[in-house]
Design a protein around this motif. Structure first.
Motif, short mmCIF file in Angstrom:
data_model
loop_
_atom_site.label_atom_id
_atom_site.label_comp_id
_atom_site.label_asym_id
_atom_site.label_seq_id
_atom_site.Cartn_x
_atom_site.Cartn_y
_atom_site.Cartn_z
N ILE A 174 0.82 -1.21 0.00
CA ILE A 174 0.00 0.00 0.00
C ILE A 174 0.86 1.26 0.00
N CYS A 175 1.99 1.23 0.69
CA CYS A 175 2.82 2.43 0.87
C CYS A 175 3.47 2.87 -0.44
N PRO A 176 3.19 4.07 -0.93
CA PRO A 176 3.78 4.54 -2.19
C PRO A 176 5.26 4.89 -2.09
N ASN A 177 5.74 5.15 -0.88
CA ASN A 177 7.15 5.48 -0.71
C ASN A 177 8.00 4.29 -0.26
N ASN A 178 7.36 3.14 -0.13
CA ASN A 178 8.08 1.90 0.23
C ASN A 178 8.88 2.03 1.52
N VAL A 179 8.30 2.70 2.51
CA VAL A 179 9.02 2.85 3.78
C VAL A 179 8.66 1.74 4.77
N ILE A 180 7.74 0.86 4.40
CA ILE A 180 7.34 -0.24 5.28
C ILE A 180 7.96 -1.54 4.77
N GLN A 181 8.62 -2.25 5.68
CA GLN A 181 9.23 -3.54 5.34
C GLN A 181 8.98 -4.53 6.46
N LEU A 182 9.05 -5.81 6.13
CA LEU A 182 8.97 -6.85 7.15
C LEU A 182 10.36 -7.09 7.72
N ILE A 183 10.45 -7.10 9.04
CA ILE A 183 11.73 -7.37 9.69
C ILE A 183 11.52 -8.41 10.79
N PRO A 184 12.58 -9.08 11.23
CA PRO A 184 12.44 -10.05 12.32
C PRO A 184 11.99 -9.39 13.61
N ASN A 185 11.08 -10.01 14.29
CA ASN A 185 10.59 -9.49 15.57
C ASN A 185 11.52 -9.97 16.68
N ASN A 186 12.73 -9.42 16.70
CA ASN A 186 13.70 -9.84 17.71
C ASN A 186 14.22 -8.63 18.48
N ASN A 187 15.25 -8.85 19.23
CA ASN A 187 15.77 -7.81 20.12
C ASN A 187 16.96 -7.10 19.51
#
Length: 244
Positions: free
Chosen positions: A136-149
């Motif tokens: 959805i994001c037109p600027n591609n600022v959202i990514q999937l990352i590992p939910n870690n520390n």
């Protein structure tokens, strides 16, 4: 034979002396788990990849909700849609890489895990990593990352030192150890993390002059209600001051 052993011993002593010199006199920090050289960046152990898969992923907005711009003048008063703004008014943004902040991603999130704070999308802890918001994001600022520390470079800007943002990566490379693997690398003018936990990353986060390197955290939605209200009031007051 004896000469060969003497030569080998001498070489070993010189090598140890060189390491001692680099470590103590030049004060280069070499943590125990930074044994890989920088050119081995892509060669990660299989067990580390397995850890990432087991941890799971969440969406992350690579744009800080704490950002401030040196120049925030904008005459835009139209319909608040990120795609529409990107198409017709992108030049009015003080940072073309930033989150546009109109929340076009919010109605598409099945978990209702997105809020807007200081004209920036924020992902909450109830995100299940479906990835719908990424498209959805037109600027591609959202990514999937590992939910870690681990630590993340919370920025998407490629403007380097020319950035107008208070929280943008300037490409200074202070987080890059050119002798040993630090867990960060440069992607053009932007530093990026490998998302593998590394105790030394906290040291590099402290060195970051823009405070762009932060620990991965997904706040609860209720934690941002007051903060979102505060930024709304702040923006209204700022507009009134500009009008005067």
């Amino acid at each position: 034979m004896l000469i060969g052993l003497l030569f080998l011993t001498l070489f070993f002593l010189v090598f140890i002396a060189l390491i001692f010199y680099l470590s103590y006199f030049l004060k280069i920090h070499l943590p125990a788990n930074e044994s890989k050289l920088i050119f081995d960046f892509q060669k990660k152990p299989k067990e580390e990849h397995a850890k990432i898969k087991k941890i799971g992923q969440k969406a992350y907005v690579f744009c800080s909700h704490q950002k401030e711009f040196k120049n925030t003048d904008s005459s835009y008063a139209g319909y608040e849609d990120c795609h529409l703004f990107k198409k017709h008014h992108a030049s009015e943004m003080p940072c073309s890489w930033a989150c546009i902040g109109f929340g076009s991603c919010i109605p598409h999130c099945p978990q209702e895990a997105i809020s807007i704070v200081n004209k920036t999308a924020v992902i909450h802890d109830n995100c299940d990593g479906c990835g719908i918001c990424i498209d959805i994001c037109p600027n591609n600022v959202i990514q999937l990352i590992p939910n870690n520390n681990d630590y993340v470079v919370a920025c998407s800007s490629q403007d380097g030192e020319n950035t107008h943002c208070s929280k943008a990566c300037t490409g200074c490379e202070l987080c890059i150890n050119h002798l040993y693997y630090s867990g960060f690398k440069m992607k053009e003018q932007l530093a990026v993390s490998d998302y593998i936990s590394n105790p030394s990353k906290s040291d590099y986060a402290e060195k970051c002059p823009q405070n762009t390197i932060i620990k991965i955290a997904f706040p609860r939605k209720n934690d941002f209600k007051f903060l979102a209200f505060w930024y709304t009031i702040k923006n209204i007051m700022s507009k009134k001051n500009n009008e005067n």
